[in-house]
Design an enzyme around this catalytic site. Structure first.
Site, short mmCIF file in Angstrom:
data_model
loop_
_atom_site.label_atom_id
_atom_site.label_comp_id
_atom_site.label_asym_id
_atom_site.label_seq_id
_atom_site.Cartn_x
_atom_site.Cartn_y
_atom_site.Cartn_z
N GLU A 11 3.70 -1.53 4.61
CA GLU A 11 3.44 -1.07 3.24
C GLU A 11 4.67 -0.39 2.66
OE1 GLU A 11 -0.07 1.35 2.99
OE2 GLU A 11 -1.31 -0.19 3.93
N SER A 31 -4.44 4.99 1.63
CA SER A 31 -5.19 3.83 1.13
C SER A 31 -6.70 3.96 1.29
CB SER A 31 -4.70 2.57 1.83
OG SER A 31 -3.33 2.43 1.65
N ASP A 41 -3.52 -0.41 -1.71
CA ASP A 41 -2.42 0.11 -0.91
C ASP A 41 -1.21 0.47 -1.76
OD1 ASP A 41 -3.75 -0.22 1.58
OD2 ASP A 41 -3.23 -2.34 1.59
N GLU A 54 -3.38 -4.98 -2.38
CA GLU A 54 -3.87 -4.72 -1.02
C GLU A 54 -2.92 -5.46 -0.10
OE1 GLU A 54 -6.29 -2.89 1.71
OE2 GLU A 54 -6.40 -2.66 -0.47
#
Length: 143
Positions: A11, A31, A41, A54
């Site tokens: 991420e 998240s 996210d 996401e």
């Protein structure tokens, strides 16, 4: 490395890539685990387009998302005024992006992305951030 640590690293990698591409971007805190609300996210925008993302990563196995994860993403994106996207990354590959409606839905109501599907049908990073445009055989035939 635990799956959570690897996911967090991926991420952060996506956030940094989007930032380098000129997007204002932030990673949602934990998240969803830091709040009772389901959050995407990553949130990203460049003044013209805004995304609620996401992000999922895998060593090579198919990536699964629950129906609840996808529904929460779509709900948040609609209320926020953003486009919902699923970002997937397989080891030794780049990020690929999908509209939730383009994902395969399993009999159990979950969503699945196979590596082959990501490589063949996903929007690659450069296309996602507007640096390139995909040309299909249909485009060539029209020309």
């Amino acid at each position: 490395m635990s799956a959570n640590r690897k996911g967090d690293r991926r991420e952060r990698e996506l956030v940094n890539r989007l930032d380098e591409a000129g997007f204002a971007v932030m990673r949602a805190p934990a998240s969803g685990s830091a709040t009772t609300r389901e959050l995407p996210d990553v949130l990203a925008g460049n003044g013209e387009v805004f995304y609620a993302i996401e992000a999922k990563a895998s060593a090579g196995d198919p990536i699964y998302l629950t129906g609840e994860e996808v529904e929460a993403l779509i709900y948040f994106a609609q209320n926020f005024g953003a486009k919902a996207r699923i970002a997937v990354r397989f080891d030794r590959e780049d990020w690929y992006f999908f509209h939730p409606g383009d994902l395969y839905v399993t009999d159990g109501g979950n969503y699945r992305v196979k590596k082959e599907t990501a490589l063949a049908d996903g929007e690659d990073f450069d296309e996602f951030v507007g640096r390139s445009k995909r040309t299909t055989l249909d485009d060539v035939d029209q020309g």
